[in-house]
Design an enzyme around this catalytic site. Sequence first.
Site, PDB file in Angstrom:
ATOM      1  N   ARG A   9      -6.446 -25.077   0.117  1.00 50.68           N
ATOM      2  CA  ARG A   9      -5.297 -25.440  -0.742  1.00 50.68           C
ATOM      3  C   ARG A   9      -4.056 -25.714   0.092  1.00 50.68           C
ATOM      4  O   ARG A   9      -3.289 -26.635  -0.187  1.00 50.68           O
ATOM      5  CB  ARG A   9      -4.990 -24.292  -1.723  1.00 50.68           C
ATOM      6  CG  ARG A   9      -5.973 -24.202  -2.865  1.00 50.68           C
ATOM      7  CD  ARG A   9      -5.791 -22.901  -3.616  1.00 50.68           C
ATOM      8  NE  ARG A   9      -4.469 -22.756  -4.187  1.00 50.68           N
ATOM      9  CZ  ARG A   9      -3.866 -21.581  -4.383  1.00 50.68           C
ATOM     10  NH1 ARG A   9      -4.468 -20.459  -4.056  1.00 50.68           N
ATOM     11  NH2 ARG A   9      -2.665 -21.535  -4.914  1.00 50.68           N
ATOM     12  N   LYS A  27      -7.544 -10.605  -5.090  1.00 48.09           N
ATOM     13  CA  LYS A  27      -7.285  -9.653  -4.001  1.00 48.09           C
ATOM     14  C   LYS A  27      -6.780  -8.323  -4.556  1.00 48.09           C
ATOM     15  O   LYS A  27      -7.194  -7.255  -4.132  1.00 48.09           O
ATOM     16  CB  LYS A  27      -6.236 -10.226  -3.043  1.00 48.09           C
ATOM     17  CG  LYS A  27      -6.785 -11.359  -2.198  1.00 48.09           C
ATOM     18  CD  LYS A  27      -5.705 -12.035  -1.379  1.00 48.09           C
ATOM     19  CE  LYS A  27      -4.776 -12.858  -2.225  1.00 48.09           C
ATOM     20  NZ  LYS A  27      -4.142 -13.981  -1.588  1.00 48.09           N
ATOM     21  N   LYS A  28      -5.854  -8.400  -5.500  1.00 49.53           N
ATOM     22  CA  LYS A  28      -5.232  -7.171  -5.998  1.00 49.53           C
ATOM     23  C   LYS A  28      -6.247  -6.328  -6.772  1.00 49.53           C
ATOM     24  O   LYS A  28      -6.295  -5.113  -6.616  1.00 49.53           O
ATOM     25  CB  LYS A  28      -4.034  -7.516  -6.902  1.00 49.53           C
ATOM     26  CG  LYS A  28      -2.837  -7.982  -6.109  1.00 49.53           C
ATOM     27  CD  LYS A  28      -2.145  -6.824  -5.420  1.00 49.53           C
ATOM     28  CE  LYS A  28      -1.645  -7.190  -4.055  1.00 49.53           C
ATOM     29  NZ  LYS A  28      -0.987  -6.111  -3.317  1.00 49.53           N
ATOM     30  N   ASP A  86       0.854  -0.691  -7.549  1.00 48.18           N
ATOM     31  CA  ASP A  86       1.248  -1.624  -6.493  1.00 48.18           C
ATOM     32  C   ASP A  86       2.092  -2.733  -7.113  1.00 48.18           C
ATOM     33  O   ASP A  86       2.116  -2.913  -8.325  1.00 48.18           O
ATOM     34  CB  ASP A  86      -0.017  -2.224  -5.855  1.00 48.18           C
ATOM     35  CG  ASP A  86       0.261  -2.937  -4.540  1.00 48.18           C
ATOM     36  OD1 ASP A  86       1.411  -2.883  -4.051  1.00 48.18           O
ATOM     37  OD2 ASP A  86      -0.681  -3.558  -4.009  1.00 48.18           O
ATOM     38  N   LYS A  87       2.777  -3.460  -6.239  1.00 51.05           N
ATOM     39  CA  LYS A  87       3.461  -4.680  -6.710  1.00 51.05           C
ATOM     40  C   LYS A  87       3.050  -5.826  -5.798  1.00 51.05           C
ATOM     41  O   LYS A  87       2.646  -5.620  -4.648  1.00 51.05           O
ATOM     42  CB  LYS A  87       4.967  -4.500  -6.775  1.00 51.05           C
ATOM     43  CG  LYS A  87       5.777  -4.716  -5.503  1.00 51.05           C
ATOM     44  CD  LYS A  87       6.338  -6.099  -5.298  1.00 51.05           C
ATOM     45  CE  LYS A  87       6.550  -6.262  -3.801  1.00 51.05           C
ATOM     46  NZ  LYS A  87       7.112  -7.445  -3.300  1.00 51.05           N
ATOM     47  N   HIS A  88       3.140  -7.007  -6.330  1.00 51.52           N
ATOM     48  CA  HIS A  88       2.847  -8.187  -5.510  1.00 51.52           C
ATOM     49  C   HIS A  88       3.852  -9.264  -5.880  1.00 51.52           C
ATOM     50  O   HIS A  88       4.218  -9.401  -7.040  1.00 51.52           O
ATOM     51  CB  HIS A  88       1.421  -8.672  -5.778  1.00 51.52           C
ATOM     52  CG  HIS A  88       0.971  -9.700  -4.792  1.00 51.52           C
ATOM     53  ND1 HIS A  88       0.521  -9.369  -3.528  1.00 51.52           N
ATOM     54  CD2 HIS A  88       0.930 -11.047  -4.860  1.00 51.52           C
ATOM     55  CE1 HIS A  88       0.214 -10.474  -2.873  1.00 51.52           C
ATOM     56  NE2 HIS A  88       0.453 -11.515  -3.655  1.00 51.52           N
ATOM     57  N   SER A  89       4.286  -9.996  -4.867  1.00 56.73           N
ATOM     58  CA  SER A  89       5.252 -11.056  -5.126  1.00 56.73           C
ATOM     59  C   SER A  89       4.586 -12.412  -4.927  1.00 56.73           C
ATOM     60  O   SER A  89       3.659 -12.543  -4.125  1.00 56.73           O
ATOM     61  CB  SER A  89       6.435 -10.866  -4.169  1.00 56.73           C
ATOM     62  OG  SER A  89       6.915 -12.099  -3.711  1.00 56.73           O
ATOM     63  N   SER A 146      -6.083 -16.414  -7.190  1.00 60.76           N
ATOM     64  CA  SER A 146      -5.931 -16.014  -5.797  1.00 60.76           C
ATOM     65  C   SER A 146      -5.304 -14.620  -5.690  1.00 60.76           C
ATOM     66  O   SER A 146      -5.848 -13.716  -5.043  1.00 60.76           O
ATOM     67  CB  SER A 146      -5.056 -17.058  -5.080  1.00 60.76           C
ATOM     68  OG  SER A 146      -4.681 -16.609  -3.812  1.00 60.76           O
ATOM     69  N   THR A 174       4.839  -9.955   4.491  1.00 65.09           N
ATOM     70  CA  THR A 174       5.079  -8.548   4.845  1.00 65.09           C
ATOM     71  C   THR A 174       4.346  -8.153   6.132  1.00 65.09           C
ATOM     72  O   THR A 174       4.871  -7.383   6.945  1.00 65.09           O
ATOM     73  CB  THR A 174       4.628  -7.663   3.659  1.00 65.09           C
ATOM     74  OG1 THR A 174       5.414  -8.036   2.529  1.00 65.09           O
ATOM     75  CG2 THR A 174       4.825  -6.194   3.935  1.00 65.09           C
TER      76      THR A 174
HETATM   77  N1  URA Z   1       0.001 -15.771  -2.864  1.00 65.51           N
HETATM   78  C1  URA Z   1      -1.354 -15.713  -2.888  1.00 65.51           C
HETATM   79  O1  URA Z   1      -1.965 -14.750  -2.444  1.00 65.51           O
HETATM   80  N2  URA Z   1      -2.016 -16.751  -3.409  1.00 65.51           N
HETATM   81  C2  URA Z   1      -1.401 -17.831  -3.922  1.00 65.51           C
HETATM   82  O2  URA Z   1      -2.079 -18.706  -4.384  1.00 65.51           O
HETATM   83  C3  URA Z   1       0.015 -17.890  -3.871  1.00 65.51           C
HETATM   84  C4  URA Z   1       0.699 -16.832  -3.355  1.00 65.51           C
END
Ligand code: URA
Length: 439
Positions: free
Chosen positions: A171, A190-191, A83-86, A186, A123
């Site tokens: 936050r 999740k990832k 996977d990728k995450h931005s 954070s 997304t």
């Molecule tokens: N995306 C996230 O899921 N968490 C963050 O803290 C910043 C960007």
Amino acid sequence: MLLPQNVIQKKRDGQILTPEEIAYFVQGIKSGEVADAQVGAFTMAVYINGMQPTETANLMGQMKDSGVTLDWSDAEFDGPIVDKHSTGGVGDVVSLMLGPLVAACGGYVPMIAGRGLGHTGGTIDKLEAIPGYNTNLSIEQFRQVTKEVGVSIIGQTSDLAPVDKKIYAIRDVTATVASIPLITASILSKKLAAGLENLVMDVKFGSGAFMPTFEESRALARSIVDVAKAYGTPTTALLTNMNQVLAHNAGNALEVKEAVEFLMNQNINPMLKSVTVALGAEMLVISGICNDIHDAEKRIEHALTSGKALEVFSKMVAAHGGPIDFVERYDEYLTLSEVKYPVYAQQEGFVQTIDVKEIGMSVVQLKGGRAHPDQELDLSVGIEAMLPVGAPVQADTPLCYIRATNDADAQRIAEMVRTTIKISAEQPSTEVAVIEKIS
Ligand code: URA
């Protein structure tokens, strides 16, 4: 006896928290024993004083384990899970093409994506511009679609890293988003809860990134890569450019339209393509599908030019409940707002700089992004056909068009957008898409 205020006080005074103190605090957030005000004080203390890498890793681990974690070991995929995450951008529609591109090359991409955040787009909001697309599949359906299609994109479920959801909401309203340890914990909570085998991070730098300087974006990439690797997930990060809107468009339906046209090999924005191909190639290498980055780039290019990725995208949309003929008739299915208002350069020269955060905020002002957590979005609005840095302009060249629901909104936002784009007599050098890889 340990109390939440003892943990806050220690971090406020710049001391290092033990694993037990972090576990106690995170469990208290989950159970509700730690009040929102205490979470806010804690995040501000971390924002100001930072965390040691081991503290960040412990915080991430506790947040990850605060809910269910997915296990794909019995899924019987015949390829790797990647996977990728931005970290978040404007016009960052990469996931919509990247997931299908990598799936077309033999990877499995179970992507859990987010909604828009601050000035950045999300997304999941974009996918909801496709009529019928269900971003809320059950975990079983998610597994099924990933297996059958190779890619499935769903939203954050409430049982995956629930403590992140609580901390994140606080936050967002306490000015503590742009913190390296908090972003690291954070994103990775999740990832890694999603049970990935490999991860590629797209860490943005520039005027539209969360981190204010290049050095801080690089430090964020380093932090994410180190913590993910410490937890046994091979991870690399690319530092990619957010000094201009990544695509031609910013706005939910507009970006979906652009993604489909990209996969049809029409209307390809060069910066968007460079970032997408670089991330895709990195995903093929890290997951072992390719040994060499140049071969991997060729595989991604072929998945694009052959139309294979478009086919995968079409199957994904249908498997999620969207129209089976979406890619053939996307123009009819996507709703764009009626008003299309040009923003003129008003002077001759070249686009010198763009305040991309402000462009993102202009989409929020059009109601294409959220000013409040529960706000319903207008997916039909946005900024269309935005020029990149370095583009030559005349006084009557449109820098972009505002898609709005009425003329008054369009005119107000046009003024806002015009002031964020600086025109100069000298042509600046074009922006580089990918600056560095962190591994
Ligand atoms: N995306 C996230 O899921 N968490 C963050 O803290 C910043 C960007």
